[in-house]
Design an enzyme around this catalytic site. Structure first.
Site, PDB file in Angstrom:
ATOM      1  N   ASP A 149       0.840  -1.198   0.000  1.00  0.00           N
ATOM      2  CA  ASP A 149       0.000   0.000   0.000  1.00  0.00           C
ATOM      3  C   ASP A 149       0.874   1.247   0.000  1.00  0.00           C
ATOM      4  O   ASP A 149       1.877   1.321   0.742  1.00  0.00           O
ATOM      5  CB  ASP A 149      -0.904   0.023   1.229  1.00  0.00           C
ATOM      6  CG  ASP A 149      -1.960  -1.069   1.192  1.00  0.00           C
ATOM      7  OD1 ASP A 149      -2.233  -1.580   0.081  1.00  0.00           O
ATOM      8  OD2 ASP A 149      -2.491  -1.425   2.265  1.00  0.00           O
ATOM      9  N   HIS A 155      -5.986   5.061  -0.002  1.00  0.00           N
ATOM     10  CA  HIS A 155      -4.600   4.709  -0.295  1.00  0.00           C
ATOM     11  C   HIS A 155      -4.575   4.022  -1.661  1.00  0.00           C
ATOM     12  O   HIS A 155      -5.620   3.804  -2.267  1.00  0.00           O
ATOM     13  CB  HIS A 155      -4.008   3.778   0.779  1.00  0.00           C
ATOM     14  CG  HIS A 155      -4.643   2.436   0.814  1.00  0.00           C
ATOM     15  ND1 HIS A 155      -5.850   2.180   1.426  1.00  0.00           N
ATOM     16  CD2 HIS A 155      -4.253   1.232   0.278  1.00  0.00           C
ATOM     17  CE1 HIS A 155      -6.179   0.909   1.291  1.00  0.00           C
ATOM     18  NE2 HIS A 155      -5.218   0.306   0.583  1.00  0.00           N
ATOM     19  N   HIS A 188      -3.487   0.518  -3.498  1.00  0.00           N
ATOM     20  CA  HIS A 188      -3.016  -0.857  -3.373  1.00  0.00           C
ATOM     21  C   HIS A 188      -2.345  -1.234  -4.700  1.00  0.00           C
ATOM     22  O   HIS A 188      -2.960  -1.158  -5.767  1.00  0.00           O
ATOM     23  CB  HIS A 188      -4.183  -1.812  -3.083  1.00  0.00           C
ATOM     24  CG  HIS A 188      -3.765  -3.234  -3.027  1.00  0.00           C
ATOM     25  ND1 HIS A 188      -3.206  -3.803  -1.898  1.00  0.00           N
ATOM     26  CD2 HIS A 188      -3.827  -4.239  -3.965  1.00  0.00           C
ATOM     27  CE1 HIS A 188      -2.947  -5.069  -2.128  1.00  0.00           C
ATOM     28  NE2 HIS A 188      -3.303  -5.369  -3.391  1.00  0.00           N
TER      29      HIS A 188
END
Length: 263
Positions: free
Chosen positions: A160, A235, A237
């Site tokens: 991440d 975020h 990934h």
């Protein structure tokens, strides 16, 4: 006592006699002149020139002056011709030199242009073979294979990158989009088949900016980060895979570093 006139006595001279006498006198005069003209140079040499040779000497002096003028004119014309020839030669040499310089300048410009083109192609080749981070200036917040009950596999299949919603997400390298849309727990995601045969995935996007079949290059924007799918907050990934399907994952951090990305 009667006197008888003698026939022919005291007769006027005939016209024929007069003309004959005049002709004889003229011939005598001409002869004298010729003799005097021939004798003139000899007499002049001894200082005894007579008035009869003056005209001839003046003609000789005038002839010499005219000859000098002709010679001077010829010399002037010859000099002018030589000057014109020299000027023409100089102009021809100047034209040749100008042509040589123009040709040299053209060759130099061509060489410089070709060198720039080669440099540009090389730079483009390097750029296309270069890998970049999926988010500029970001850092890894969760590593590969981290354990947690948040993931159905029991471990993290990718890494991440910290990013707030709306942060630009870019392709890490050159490739072709094979998936662009909803990906279940990945939310909005993009999968790219890279030129080296590997695959990269970008998950939880707030928006997608590419479509299936599109060719992408390193650093090209493909979407914006977000918090779609199975997440606890915004975020990105990111996964690296040997194949397009889930479960073919490999360490994304090692993958990026092996391609020159400094993370």
């Amino acid at each position: 006592m009667a006197f008888t006139r003698a026939a022919g006595k005291h007769r006027r001279p005939s016209q024929t006699a007069v003309r004959t006498g005049a002709n004889i006198a003229g011939i005598t005069t001409v002869a004298s002149g010729v003799v005097a003209g021939i004798a003139g140079p000899a007499l002049a040499a001894t200082g005894e020139a007579s008035a009869q040779d003056t005209g001839l000497r003046q003609a000789m002096v005038m002839g010499d002056g005219l000859s000098d003028q002709i010679d001077a004119q010829a010399l002037s014309q010859e000099s002018a011709a030589e000057a014109a020839e020299a000027k023409a030669k100089a102009e021809a040499v100047a034209r040749q030199e100008a042509a040589r310089k123009a040709d040299a300048a053209a060759k130099k410009a061509k060489a410089e242009r070709e060198a720039k083109e080669r440099a540009a192609r090389e730079a483009e080749r390097k750029r296309l073979n270069t890998f970049v981070s999926p988010i500029d200036g970001s850092s890894v917040s969760t590593g590969y294979q981290a354990s947690s009950g948040l993931w159905s596999s029991g471990s993290h299949t990718g890494i991440d990158f910290s990013a707030s919603t709306g942060t630009e997400v870019q392709s890490v390298g050159m490739g072709e989009v094979v998936e662009a849309g909803w990906g279940g727990s990945y939310g909005n995601n993009v999968v790219i088949k890279m030129n080296d045969g590997t695959y990269t995935q970008y998950g939880h996007l707030s928006s997608i900016g590419v479509s299936v079949g599109e060719k992408v290059t390193p650093g090209q924007q493909i979407g914006l980060s977000g918090a779609t799918g199975n997440v606890t907050g915004p975020h990105l990934h990111f996964e690296a895979r040997t194949g397009a399907d889930y479960g073919s994952d490999m360490d994304p951090l090692s993958y990026l570093r092996s391609h020159g990305v400094n993370l």
